[in-house]
Design an enzyme around this catalytic site. Structure first.
Site, mmCIF file in Angstrom:
data_model
loop_
_atom_site.group_PDB
_atom_site.id
_atom_site.type_symbol
_atom_site.label_atom_id
_atom_site.label_comp_id
_atom_site.label_asym_id
_atom_site.label_seq_id
_atom_site.Cartn_x
_atom_site.Cartn_y
_atom_site.Cartn_z
ATOM 1 C CG ASP A 196 5.858 4.012 1.638
ATOM 2 O OD1 ASP A 196 5.844 4.722 2.664
ATOM 3 O OD2 ASP A 196 4.878 3.887 0.886
ATOM 4 C CG PHE A 207 -1.932 1.202 1.022
ATOM 5 C CD1 PHE A 207 -3.114 1.049 0.312
ATOM 6 C CD2 PHE A 207 -1.631 2.458 1.513
ATOM 7 C CE1 PHE A 207 -3.978 2.117 0.096
ATOM 8 C CE2 PHE A 207 -2.483 3.543 1.302
ATOM 9 C CZ PHE A 207 -3.665 3.370 0.600
ATOM 10 C CE LYS A 210 -0.008 6.571 6.712
ATOM 11 N NZ LYS A 210 -1.383 6.891 6.333
#
Ligand SMILES: Cc1ncc(COP(=O)(O)O)c(C=O)c1O
Length: 407
Positions: free
Chosen positions: A233, A148, A262
């Site tokens: 990531d 993801f 984030k």
């Protein structure tokens, strides 16, 4: 005379309004948050919940961390946006602080995680053509199944999740998908056209999947030997969540590029970035990539305050020690309504016995007893409380989970 419907709550009204006026691209729990502090949120009807999702790890430092709110407030009083047409006094300190935290040279700030991933892909392709000498238009990037990395059309092109991908074609070519955790398969997918390997060091949305020990070092070795960039990531796994600054740190692995987001925005503003050596990020020239809001003064002020918090090591330490408590307690539920537990630090994927209830039902029941969590893939729930959570609150979380699966 007004008839008062005693069953109607402010939450129910707000849920109905949201149903009516928004696209249904999410399926939120019917919890309507009005305010929040640290690890706790309060809904519009005054009920309190321990936030064990923490904005999918965007709230690693909790809601409204005083140092982060202070940095944002001070910046709001000065200047919030310049665009990258000009410099501002928060820009270089943020870029330098983050590059130093990552032990490398250059930072390129963006806004959302998906934009940072897009940036990583573009930089890797450009590096491939300009430095590695890949023939024009041929660059390939190796990614993992069940990844993801965000929601843009290019990123969903290499998703293996039908919900994320279906109906969004035509898809961007240039990606090869291999099983996660299998270094031999990854090596076999690399050829002379390969510019990068893009991986989550722990797969978050897939259910907090930790790869086998030795996998990340093997990926590092393969990428170095074959002249391929390793793009990590760490948007969800990074910035303290796993008990180290980066999930790669646990195995002493240094990627060629950190892709961050984030928690970098402190739960206040969207801040993302890619961070790498100048030999990699230096391929970009003026006009070749950018974003109006990327690296804006408010984002940089908050981002710098986040870097300052991480420099202390306190949050990594909290995630390490409280994570040990969390995992120890969760393991005790295996065989009692839980079929498996994975994760690292204050991050866990918990598989609920599917005959008992779905992950969604587990999250609904948890909400009813004051804990917010989110399901993924049927019967798994993800737990990622803010790193400011206390040991007592970790016990509260596992006690409530134990109750709802044995009730
Ligand atoms: C590992 C990873 N990469 C990228 C993203 C995308 O980030 P954003 O939602 O900010 O675009 C996410 C979001 O969950 C993520 O977990």
């Amino acid at each position: 005379m007004t008839i008062v419907d005693v069953n109607r709550t402010a939450s129910a009204d707000a849920v109905a309004e949201a149903e009516r006026w928004t696209a249904h691209n999410y399926h939120p729990l019917p919890v309507v948050i009005a305010d929040a502090d640290g690890a706790w949120v309060t809904d519009v009807d005054g009920r309190r919940y321990l936030d064990c999702l923490a904005g999918y790890s965007a709230l690693n430092f909790g809601h409204r961390h005083p140092a982060l709110v202070d940095a944002a407030r001070k910046q709001l009083e000065r200047v919030t946006l310049t665009s990258r047409a000009f410099l501002h006094d928060q820009f270089a300190p943020f870029c330098r602080g983050l590059a130093e935290l990552c032990g490398t040279e250059l930072t390129l700030p963006m806004n959302t995680g998906a934009e940072a991933v897009e940036t990583a892909i573009k930089v890797a392709r450009k590096w491939g053509y300009r430095i590695k000498g890949v023939p024009d238009g041929q660059a390939s990037i190796v990614v993992a199944a069940d990844n993801f990395h965000g929601r843009t059309t290019t990123i969903v092109s290499f998703s293996t999740d039908p919900d994320a991908r279906a109906d969004y074609g035509p898809y961007t070519p240039g990606f090869r998908i291999v099983p996660y955790g299998d270094a031999a398969a990854l090596e076999a997918a690399i050829d002379d056209t390969t510019v990068a390997v893009l991986l989550e060091p722990i797969q978050g949305e897939a259910g907090v999947i930790v790869p086998p020990v030795g996998y990340l070092p093997a990926v590092r070795e393969i990428c170095t030997r074959l002249g391929v960039l390793f793009l990590a990531d760490e948007i969800q796994s990074g910035l303290g969540r796993t008990g180290d600054t980066f999930a790669c740190d646990h195995e002493g692995v240094v990627p060629d590029m950190y892709v961050l987001g984030k928690a970098l925005g402190g739960g206040i503003v969207p801040v993302s970035a890619v961070v790498a050596r100048s030999a990699v990020l230096g391929v970009l020239r003026p006009g070749e990539h950018g974003s109006t809001f990327g690296g804006n003064p408010l984002a940089c002020a908050v981002g710098s305050a986040v870097v300052d918090l991480l420099r202390t090591g306190e949050y990594q330490e909290r995630a390490r020690t409280l994570g040990a408590v969390l995992h120890d307690r969760l393991r005790g539920l295996v065989g009692n309504g839980v079929t498996g537990v994975r994760g690292r630090g204050l991050w866990a994927g918990v598989d609920i016995e599917p005959t008992l209830m779905t992950g969604r039902q587990a999250c609904e029941r948890l909400a009813a007893v004051g804990v917010l969590a989110k399901d993924t893939h049927g019967s798994t729930i993800r737990l990622a409380p803010p790193l400011v959570v206390t040991e007592k609150e970790v016990h509260f979380l596992v006690d409530r989970l134990g109750e709802i699966i044995t009730a």
